[in-house]
Design a protein around this motif. Structure first.
Motif, PDB file in Angstrom:
ATOM      1  N   LEU A  95      30.027  32.315  34.273  1.00  0.00           N
ATOM      2  CA  LEU A  95      30.958  31.178  34.842  1.00  0.00           C
ATOM      3  C   LEU A  95      30.194  29.990  35.069  1.00  0.00           C
ATOM      4  O   LEU A  95      29.137  30.036  35.789  1.00  0.00           O
TER       5      LEU A  95
ATOM      6  N   TYR B 127      34.233  37.347  42.744  1.00  0.00           N
ATOM      7  CA  TYR B 127      35.200  37.546  41.673  1.00  0.00           C
ATOM      8  C   TYR B 127      34.974  38.465  40.660  1.00  0.00           C
ATOM      9  O   TYR B 127      33.830  38.696  40.097  1.00  0.00           O
TER      10      TYR B 127
ATOM     11  N   PHE C  91      37.794  30.481  45.689  1.00  0.00           N
ATOM     12  CA  PHE C  91      38.779  29.738  44.459  1.00  0.00           C
ATOM     13  C   PHE C  91      39.966  31.173  44.320  1.00  0.00           C
ATOM     14  O   PHE C  91      39.711  32.110  43.710  1.00  0.00           O
ATOM     15  N   ASP C  92      40.951  31.058  45.021  1.00  0.00           N
ATOM     16  CA  ASP C  92      41.904  32.194  45.177  1.00  0.00           C
ATOM     17  C   ASP C  92      42.813  32.234  44.072  1.00  0.00           C
ATOM     18  O   ASP C  92      43.324  33.567  43.911  1.00  0.00           O
TER      19      ASP C  92
ATOM     20  N   TYR D  22      31.335  38.547  39.673  1.00  0.00           N
ATOM     21  CA  TYR D  22      30.233  36.905  39.903  1.00  0.00           C
ATOM     22  C   TYR D  22      30.525  36.498  41.282  1.00  0.00           C
ATOM     23  O   TYR D  22      31.371  36.724  41.977  1.00  0.00           O
TER      24      TYR D  22
ATOM     25  N   GLN E 137      35.989  39.960  36.636  1.00  0.00           N
ATOM     26  CA  GLN E 137      36.407  39.537  35.476  1.00  0.00           C
ATOM     27  C   GLN E 137      36.386  40.488  34.382  1.00  0.00           C
ATOM     28  O   GLN E 137      35.198  41.191  34.115  1.00  0.00           O
TER      29      GLN E 137
ATOM     30  N   PHE F  59      27.507  29.254  40.444  1.00  0.00           N
ATOM     31  CA  PHE F  59      27.776  30.768  40.069  1.00  0.00           C
ATOM     32  C   PHE F  59      26.775  31.367  39.829  1.00  0.00           C
ATOM     33  O   PHE F  59      25.652  30.925  39.460  1.00  0.00           O
TER      34      PHE F  59
ATOM     35  N   THR G 130      31.264  34.162  47.898  1.00  0.00           N
ATOM     36  CA  THR G 130      32.675  34.658  47.569  1.00  0.00           C
ATOM     37  C   THR G 130      32.404  35.330  45.904  1.00  0.00           C
ATOM     38  O   THR G 130      31.398  35.138  45.262  1.00  0.00           O
TER      39      THR G 130
ATOM     40  N   TRP H  18      45.486  41.506  47.293  1.00  0.00           N
ATOM     41  CA  TRP H  18      45.623  42.204  46.120  1.00  0.00           C
ATOM     42  C   TRP H  18      44.249  42.914  45.811  1.00  0.00           C
ATOM     43  O   TRP H  18      44.077  43.726  44.809  1.00  0.00           O
TER      44      TRP H  18
ATOM     45  N   LEU I 110      39.752  36.720  42.245  1.00  0.00           N
ATOM     46  CA  LEU I 110      39.040  37.014  43.766  1.00  0.00           C
ATOM     47  C   LEU I 110      39.419  38.220  44.337  1.00  0.00           C
ATOM     48  O   LEU I 110      40.287  38.747  44.299  1.00  0.00           O
TER      49      LEU I 110
ATOM     50  N   GLN J 189      40.314  38.481  30.151  1.00  0.00           N
ATOM     51  CA  GLN J 189      40.977  37.840  31.412  1.00  0.00           C
ATOM     52  C   GLN J 189      40.325  36.842  32.253  1.00  0.00           C
ATOM     53  O   GLN J 189      39.232  36.716  32.357  1.00  0.00           O
ATOM     54  N   ALA J 190      41.105  36.208  33.129  1.00  0.00           N
ATOM     55  CA  ALA J 190      40.569  35.162  33.812  1.00  0.00           C
ATOM     56  C   ALA J 190      39.824  35.999  35.136  1.00  0.00           C
ATOM     57  O   ALA J 190      40.340  36.924  35.424  1.00  0.00           O
ATOM     58  N   PRO J 191      38.933  35.236  35.669  1.00  0.00           N
ATOM     59  CA  PRO J 191      38.450  35.850  37.122  1.00  0.00           C
ATOM     60  C   PRO J 191      39.577  36.173  38.136  1.00  0.00           C
ATOM     61  O   PRO J 191      40.441  35.408  38.122  1.00  0.00           O
TER      62      PRO J 191
ATOM     63  N   TYR K 140      38.870  26.760  33.017  1.00  0.00           N
ATOM     64  CA  TYR K 140      39.876  27.266  33.790  1.00  0.00           C
ATOM     65  C   TYR K 140      40.286  26.343  34.900  1.00  0.00           C
ATOM     66  O   TYR K 140      39.385  25.804  35.580  1.00  0.00           O
TER      67      TYR K 140
ATOM     68  N   TRP L 276      43.556  31.457  39.926  1.00  0.00           N
ATOM     69  CA  TRP L 276      42.916  30.896  38.652  1.00  0.00           C
ATOM     70  C   TRP L 276      44.108  31.029  37.526  1.00  0.00           C
ATOM     71  O   TRP L 276      44.937  31.777  37.656  1.00  0.00           O
ATOM     72  N   GLY L 277      43.989  29.880  36.728  1.00  0.00           N
ATOM     73  CA  GLY L 277      44.872  29.793  35.514  1.00  0.00           C
ATOM     74  C   GLY L 277      44.392  30.772  34.483  1.00  0.00           C
ATOM     75  O   GLY L 277      43.327  31.534  34.578  1.00  0.00           O
ATOM     76  N   GLN L 278      45.086  31.000  33.380  1.00  0.00           N
ATOM     77  CA  GLN L 278      44.758  31.667  32.458  1.00  0.00           C
ATOM     78  C   GLN L 278      43.546  31.126  31.319  1.00  0.00           C
ATOM     79  O   GLN L 278      42.968  31.771  30.506  1.00  0.00           O
TER      80      GLN L 278
ATOM     81  N   ASN M  43      29.688  33.202  43.961  1.00  0.00           N
ATOM     82  CA  ASN M  43      29.522  31.797  44.079  1.00  0.00           C
ATOM     83  C   ASN M  43      29.567  31.477  45.486  1.00  0.00           C
ATOM     84  O   ASN M  43      29.945  32.309  46.359  1.00  0.00           O
TER      85      ASN M  43
END
Lengths: 120, 108
Positions: A45, B35, A107-108, B86, B37, B99, B33, B56, B45, B41-43, A95, A110-112, B88
């Motif tokens: 990222l 993440y 960054f709580d 990851y 992944q 990151f 912070t 979650w 938190l 898929q998107a990362p 993203y 995220w989009g796809q 950051n």
């Protein structure tokens, strides 16, 4: 529930431009800063840019400064990233992410993602 | 320096504990912070601040910070925890973010 939906990616030639959009829903988007983060194929990222809640403050990673422009329209709950003078190395999944605010600024959400491919 | 350093890979037996770390000068000023992944898929938190989990994130995830090092611990790792992780934080300017390169966690 919070949703972020990006669009606008595609295949573009080096030197050309593209505009990405991210529509936010499920929360008051005008209360939170927003970020763009990208991920080149098979890589990690990389933070790209941040825009403040009202759009008055913007910061960029050095590699895109002067080429990319982050903006937002809070009346449309939409975040944008204008990508100009694109380079092959800008190829990545882009993203949009919501800044969680507070003391820790995670960054709580995220989009796809939307895929940008820069190729001749 | 604005870099965050992570080990490239870690492995853990099912149900055991694994700790992954993130090092960088900026962590002396800002909390890391974390993440997760998974492929394609998107990362997501999983941990932020001193030791804060979003609603979650399972409670088997915990975080700690000391000096220039932040750690994410998975206690009782499950198969679904196999992913890239990851870290950051803000960089020394406070206006940019950085990151780490990510740690691939394999659950054996």
């Amino acid at each position: 529930q919070v949703q972020l939906v990006e669009s606008g990616g595609g295949v573009v030639q080096p030197g050309r431009s593209l505009r990405l959009s991210c529509v936010a829903s499920g929360y008051r988007s005008s209360l939170y800063a927003m970020h763009w983060v990208r991920q080149a194929p098979g890589k990690g990222l990389e933070w790209v840019a941040i825009i403040s809640e009202d759009g008055s403050d913007k910061y960029y990673i050095d590699s895109v400064k002067g080429r990319f422009i982050i903006s937002r329209d809070n009346s449309k709950n939409t975040l944008y990233l204008q990508l100009n003078s694109l380079r092959v190395e800008d190829t990545a999944m882009y993203y949009c992410t919501k800044d969680g605010g507070g003391a820790f600024r995670p960054f709580d959400y995220w989009g796809q993602g939307t895929l940008v491919t820069v190729s001749s | 320096s604005s870099e965050l350093t992570q080990d490239p890979a870690a492995s853990v037996a099912l149900g055991q504990t694994v700790r992954i770390t993130c090092q960088g000068d900026s962590l002396r000023s800002y909390f890391a912070t974390w993440y997760q992944q998974k492929p394609g898929q998107a990362p997501v938190l999983v941990m932020y601040g001193k030791n804060n989990r979003p609603s979650w994130s399972p409670d088997r995830f915990s975080g700690s910070n000391s000096g220039n090092t932040a750690s994410l611990t998975i206690t009782g790792a499950q198969a679904e925890d196999e992913a890239d992780y990851y870290c950051n934080s803000r960089d020394s300017s406070g206006n940019h973010y950085v990151f780490g390169a990510g740690t691939k966690v394999t659950v054996l």
